[in-house]
Scaffold this motif. Sequence first.
Motif, short mmCIF file in Angstrom:
data_model
loop_
_atom_site.label_atom_id
_atom_site.label_comp_id
_atom_site.label_asym_id
_atom_site.label_seq_id
_atom_site.Cartn_x
_atom_site.Cartn_y
_atom_site.Cartn_z
N TYR A 100 13.62 21.01 -8.23
CA TYR A 100 13.29 19.83 -7.44
C TYR A 100 13.25 18.60 -8.33
O TYR A 100 12.99 18.68 -9.53
CB TYR A 100 11.93 19.99 -6.77
N ILE A 101 13.50 17.45 -7.70
CA ILE A 101 13.31 16.15 -8.33
C ILE A 101 12.36 15.37 -7.44
O ILE A 101 12.52 15.34 -6.21
CB ILE A 101 14.64 15.39 -8.48
N LEU A 102 11.35 14.76 -8.02
CA LEU A 102 10.39 13.99 -7.23
C LEU A 102 11.06 12.71 -6.74
O LEU A 102 11.66 11.96 -7.52
CB LEU A 102 9.16 13.67 -8.06
N HIS A 103 10.93 12.45 -5.45
CA HIS A 103 11.54 11.26 -4.85
C HIS A 103 10.60 10.71 -3.79
O HIS A 103 10.29 11.39 -2.82
CB HIS A 103 12.89 11.61 -4.21
N ARG A 171 17.17 8.00 -11.01
CA ARG A 171 16.69 8.98 -10.05
C ARG A 171 17.02 10.43 -10.40
O ARG A 171 16.32 11.35 -9.97
CB ARG A 171 17.25 8.66 -8.65
N ILE A 172 18.11 10.64 -11.16
CA ILE A 172 18.53 12.02 -11.44
C ILE A 172 18.71 12.28 -12.93
O ILE A 172 18.09 13.18 -13.50
CB ILE A 172 19.83 12.37 -10.68
N ALA A 173 19.57 11.51 -13.59
CA ALA A 173 19.92 11.82 -14.98
C ALA A 173 18.72 11.71 -15.92
O ALA A 173 18.49 12.60 -16.75
CB ALA A 173 21.05 10.91 -15.45
N GLN A 174 17.96 10.63 -15.80
CA GLN A 174 16.82 10.45 -16.71
C GLN A 174 15.81 11.60 -16.63
O GLN A 174 15.44 12.18 -17.66
CB GLN A 174 16.12 9.11 -16.44
N VAL A 353 10.26 14.76 -12.97
CA VAL A 353 9.68 13.55 -12.40
C VAL A 353 10.33 12.32 -13.02
O VAL A 353 10.18 12.08 -14.23
CB VAL A 353 8.16 13.52 -12.65
N PRO A 354 11.06 11.51 -12.25
CA PRO A 354 11.63 10.28 -12.79
C PRO A 354 10.53 9.32 -13.22
O PRO A 354 9.48 9.21 -12.59
CB PRO A 354 12.43 9.70 -11.61
#
Length: 488
Positions: A100-103, A171-174, A353-354
């Motif tokens: 997951y990525i936090l958004h 939002r994604i790569a970092q 988490v971005p």
Amino acid sequence: MTRSAERLRIAVVGGGLSGLSAGFRLMKLSEQTGRRIELKIFEGSSRYGGVFGSERVEDYLIETGADSFITNKPYALDLVKELGLWDQLITTNARYRKSYILHGGKPVVTPMGFNLLAPARLWPFLCSPLLSPVGKLRACCEYILPAGPELDDESLASFVRRRFGREMLERIAQPMVGGIYTSDPEKLSLKATLPRFVEMEQRFGSVIRALRAENRLSKSGGVDQAASGARYSLFMSLRNGMSELLDGLALQIQSKHVLSLNCAVKGLSRRSESSTGWRLEFDKTPSHESTSEDFDGVVMAVPMYRAADLLQHEDAVLSESLKEIEYASTAIVVSGHRLEQFRHPLDAFGLVVPIVENRKILAVSCLSRKFDGRAPEGKVILRTFVGGAMQPDYLARSDEEIVWLVMEELKEIFGMQGGPEFTRVARWNRSMPQYSLGHQGRIAGIEERLRGLRAFALAGNALHGVGLPEVIHQADLAARRLWEEIGS
């Protein structure tokens, strides 16, 4: 006495993975060639293993350091086989191979087939809410953008913005790359960390085109197209925890040689009575009564800032170069919970988490979802990461404060109710080298300078890769280089 009958005295300074791997290889080279050695490994702390730490907490098996290794390079697997641990290897749980990525404060599934910086499959990426419509359009334009000029080096942030746009970076790569290197993408050298993306742009003109070509050619065991995020099928661990690898190394070394704990090296100098060989100096301790010992060769397997201090009087230029390598610190809060405490199903290997989310944590890894046998039925182990190069201030807090802020974050992100069954805080101070812009040139200069130090080798995760296979490989190379000089 013939030269081949003389016993070589070799010291390894540092008892982490690099030091133990180098010592093991030197021991094997001695056995293979019949050249006798007296090997001593000196570790300044009370335990060997560096950033490893498997621990039984009641019915849980936790990791306070590295929890797995990738198998796309053979070096870690080869070592596991040499140590007789092959039957202890375990693979990741296929049921939970996603991330997951936090958004917007909510966990969002990483698009299927996403490969750290770019989508290998466009449809899952276009359906994801992680980017705005404008952000998706800008990212997809990478497919038709011409290749940029070949540069000496470029930051990861610059590359992603140039090829895919700002949203893709933030939002994604970092967060995905930050989860590996705990670094600032504006400073991170792409060539030193992810050179394949540079090669993709130059060869195919587009990273997306290159990834799609890879997918068409991939066979079983290649690109993990069924997973979201990293190629999780390529990761493995050991049944009784990653410390089993370190214990295997230490057991073999200690059966014939010396592994000294609580024995910090305080000084390093060339032997006065000879143009070759080294003298190590120590504080007198109950476990080590000598204040100095002479050796025919030395492998230095400590952080580069520590090596720089020891080399200051022997090669000030090399010492200053080593000091240029920066390190970041991080803390891992390991906690055990009942699964029923969470509104979220925790049905993935973890969450990143971005920085733009303005949270107090970097990532959460669900160890018991990655590998079976880590937690009792109905319970989970979470490993929450704090600090890194972009949020160092949080590490100034006490362990109790860090645990509290982590629990608050878990409540807000995953809907956790109640407290954990246990917590452990592992602080890894200045443990993560930063592969900043110009890293490859910096390392090339260091290695050139090392050629002037006879019977001396350097190993560690600050040279050519932070992953376990690369660290093992570099330790192996350091041992072989030293052996070529003094053992043949």
